[in-house]
Motif scaffolding. Structure first.
Motif, short mmCIF file in Angstrom:
data_model
loop_
_atom_site.label_atom_id
_atom_site.label_comp_id
_atom_site.label_asym_id
_atom_site.label_seq_id
_atom_site.Cartn_x
_atom_site.Cartn_y
_atom_site.Cartn_z
N ALA A 71 0.82 -1.22 0.00
CA ALA A 71 0.00 0.00 0.00
C ALA A 71 0.85 1.26 0.00
CB ALA A 71 -0.95 -0.02 1.20
N LEU A 72 1.96 1.26 -0.74
CA LEU A 72 2.77 2.46 -0.85
C LEU A 72 2.10 3.49 -1.75
CD1 LEU A 72 6.36 0.95 -1.23
CD2 LEU A 72 5.52 2.31 0.70
N LYS A 73 2.17 4.76 -1.36
CA LYS A 73 1.64 5.83 -2.20
C LYS A 73 2.58 6.08 -3.36
CE LYS A 73 -0.62 8.06 1.75
NZ LYS A 73 -0.69 9.28 2.58
N ASP A 74 2.07 6.76 -4.36
CA ASP A 74 2.88 7.01 -5.56
C ASP A 74 4.14 7.79 -5.24
OD1 ASP A 74 1.05 5.66 -7.07
OD2 ASP A 74 0.03 7.45 -7.82
N ASP A 75 4.05 8.81 -4.38
CA ASP A 75 5.24 9.61 -4.06
C ASP A 75 6.25 8.81 -3.25
OD1 ASP A 75 3.49 9.56 -1.88
OD2 ASP A 75 4.21 11.48 -1.10
N GLU A 76 5.76 7.91 -2.39
CA GLU A 76 6.67 7.04 -1.63
C GLU A 76 7.42 6.11 -2.57
OE1 GLU A 76 4.32 6.51 2.61
OE2 GLU A 76 3.67 5.31 0.89
N GLN A 80 8.01 6.58 -5.70
CA GLN A 80 8.92 7.33 -6.54
C GLN A 80 10.22 7.63 -5.81
OE1 GLN A 80 8.40 8.09 -9.91
NE2 GLN A 80 10.61 8.39 -9.67
N CYS A 81 10.13 7.97 -4.53
CA CYS A 81 11.33 8.24 -3.73
C CYS A 81 12.23 7.01 -3.67
CB CYS A 81 10.95 8.67 -2.32
SG CYS A 81 10.29 10.34 -2.19
N ILE A 82 11.61 5.85 -3.46
CA ILE A 82 12.40 4.61 -3.39
C ILE A 82 13.01 4.28 -4.75
CG2 ILE A 82 12.24 2.12 -3.00
CD1 ILE A 82 10.11 2.71 -0.87
N GLN A 83 12.23 4.44 -5.80
CA GLN A 83 12.75 4.20 -7.15
C GLN A 83 13.94 5.10 -7.45
OE1 GLN A 83 12.11 1.94 -9.34
NE2 GLN A 83 9.95 1.37 -9.40
N ASP A 84 13.86 6.37 -7.04
CA ASP A 84 14.97 7.30 -7.28
C ASP A 84 16.25 6.84 -6.61
OD1 ASP A 84 13.28 8.89 -8.75
OD2 ASP A 84 12.90 10.33 -7.14
N LEU A 85 16.12 6.32 -5.37
CA LEU A 85 17.30 5.82 -4.66
C LEU A 85 17.91 4.63 -5.37
CD1 LEU A 85 16.28 6.05 -0.89
CD2 LEU A 85 18.17 7.23 -2.00
N ILE A 86 17.09 3.71 -5.81
CA ILE A 86 17.59 2.51 -6.47
C ILE A 86 18.26 2.87 -7.79
CG2 ILE A 86 16.95 0.28 -7.47
CD1 ILE A 86 16.82 0.50 -4.36
N GLN A 87 17.64 3.73 -8.56
CA GLN A 87 18.17 4.05 -9.87
C GLN A 87 19.43 4.90 -9.81
OE1 GLN A 87 14.94 5.73 -12.15
NE2 GLN A 87 13.75 3.82 -12.13
N SER A 88 19.65 5.55 -8.68
CA SER A 88 20.87 6.36 -8.55
C SER A 88 22.06 5.57 -8.04
CB SER A 88 20.61 7.55 -7.61
OG SER A 88 20.30 7.11 -6.30
N ALA A 89 21.86 4.28 -7.73
CA ALA A 89 22.96 3.44 -7.27
C ALA A 89 23.96 3.22 -8.40
CB ALA A 89 22.44 2.11 -6.74
N VAL A 90 25.23 3.18 -8.03
CA VAL A 90 26.30 2.95 -9.00
C VAL A 90 26.93 1.59 -8.70
CG1 VAL A 90 28.52 3.76 -9.90
CG2 VAL A 90 26.77 5.42 -9.19
N LEU A 91 26.91 0.70 -9.68
CA LEU A 91 27.57 -0.59 -9.52
C LEU A 91 29.07 -0.39 -9.48
CD1 LEU A 91 25.48 -2.58 -12.13
CD2 LEU A 91 25.33 -2.85 -9.67
N ASP A 92 29.69 -0.85 -8.41
CA ASP A 92 31.13 -0.63 -8.26
C ASP A 92 31.73 -1.83 -7.53
OD1 ASP A 92 33.72 0.17 -7.78
OD2 ASP A 92 33.19 2.20 -7.15
N PRO A 93 32.42 -2.73 -8.25
CA PRO A 93 32.99 -3.92 -7.61
C PRO A 93 34.14 -3.60 -6.66
CG PRO A 93 33.72 -3.76 -9.88
CD PRO A 93 32.69 -2.69 -9.71
#
Length: 362
Positions: A255-260, A262-275
């Motif tokens: 039951a997450l709201k759209d803005d919630e 979106q905030c989580i999606q922004d965090l995930i998409q801003s992650a940088v893969l770095d071994p």
């Protein structure tokens, strides 16, 4: 250069039993410092299988202090572990034959009532929740019971699950296929841990896949901390490994709201893969929080890294999901004899095939 996950880079009645220990928690769950959540009526127990006829440790089993840097950083002292010296096969068989019941019968009779009552508590919780989808899981974990303290029956304990690589290879390539357990194929997954200002006692776990072509993460499931309803640690004195049986629930947010979201999606998409960094992910300065509410606090991959403590540990773990027993309890909850039989069958396979590996603590 293709992204390389961190874990693929080189670089009888007389058996001892502690009384059932019910952890009194408040109805809204209480978070421990390690963000492990226990349900209000959770059960935590320890007992040993393989004691002598007087209920004592056999002469070949002793408590040994061991050096584990990751544990010592947290506790300030060396943990103790029950280890056996060289055990002649004839002696092992003799000890087990002294028991009127088999090891799987002993374990089943010790845990069955707690398992059934814990499942009932899970069912009650499921009826109370509206914003979360709750899924029960029964798992068998393999490792060593660690004791912290000075007297065995007053020890605090933990369960160490970092297993040697050779054991993992043997289990996944030989034992599991031969006895009918399905091995879930290794996947390139990350669990990104988020704090939530609106849920200060909880941690949100975002399960993410790696989109190799785009070098980014794709979010596919959002869960709250697992809730533990039953934890039973079993010292298997004639084996190299101990056993933990744990009933827990996954709480999937629905039951997450759209803005919630979106905030989580922004965090995930801003992650940088770095071994080259612990955990395999990093965020640019200022990008590890979103909406003044969610912040990245940790990453779990093949290795684990906690951003709050800056402590990381490479971990190789093997565990079994006992899905058939969960289904049986949910459908045949009034038929304890059927559930007991099923549990015994699974425990026999575990005892015969999963509790032996080369010595790795000492």
């Amino acid at each position: 250069m293709a992204y390389i996950p961190p874990h693929k880079r080189h670089s009888k009645d007389k058996d001892a039993q502690l009384p059932s220990h019910h952890l009194n928690k408040n109805p809204s769950f209480k978070s421990l410092t390690s963000k492990i959540i226990y349900a209000k009526q959770s059960v935590s127990r320890w007992f040993a299988v393989g004691l002598d006829h007087n209920g004592h440790l056999p002469p070949f089993v002793h408590l040994h202090p061991i050096s584990l840097e990751s544990i010592q950083r947290k506790t300030g002292g060396k943990p103790l572990v029950l280890l056996h010296t060289h055990l002649p096969p004839a002696l092992s068989s003799c000890l087990l034959d002294m028991c009127v019941r088999s090891p799987q019968q002993i374990i089943t009779e010790n845990v069955l009532q707690d398992l059934l009552s814990s499942f009932q508590n899970v069912t009650n919780d499921m009826h109370l929740q509206s914003s979360e989808e709750i899924k029960p899981t029964l798992v068998a974990r393999f490792g060593k019971v660690l004791f912290h303290g000075t007297m065995l029956r007053q020890f605090k304990r933990s369960f160490y699950t970092n297993i040697p690589t050779l054991y993992m290879e043997k289990i996944t390539n030989e034992e599991s296929p031969n006895i009918g357990f399905k091995f879930e194929e290794e996947k390139d997954l990350f669990h990104v841990k988020l704090s939530d200002a609106n849920r200060p006692t909880a941690t949100i776990s975002c399960k993410c896949r790696v989109i190799e072509e785009q070098k980014r993460l794709q979010l596919y499931k959002i869960e709250l901390n697992q809730v533990r309803h039953m934890v039973v640690d079993i010292s298997c004195l004639t084996k190299n490994l101990d056993l933990r049986l744990m009933l827990c629930t996954k709480r999937i947010l629905t039951a997450l709201k759209d803005d919630e979201m979106q905030c989580i999606q922004d965090l995930i998409q801003s992650a940088v893969l770095d071994p080259n960094v612990k955990g395999g992910l990093r965020w640019h300065l200022g990008k590890a929080s979103s909406g003044n509410r969610f912040s990245v606090v940790g990453v779990r991959h093949a290795d684990r890294f906690d951003f709050r403590t800056s402590a990381g540990e490479f971990a190789s773990e093997v565990y079994l999901k006992l899905k058939g027993i969960v289904s049986a309890v949910q459908v045949e909850k009034d038929d304890s004899s059927l559930i007991s039989k099923m549990l015994e069958e699974k425990l026999k396979l575990i005892w015969d095939h999963f509790l032996h590996c080369e010595p790795f603590l000492g």
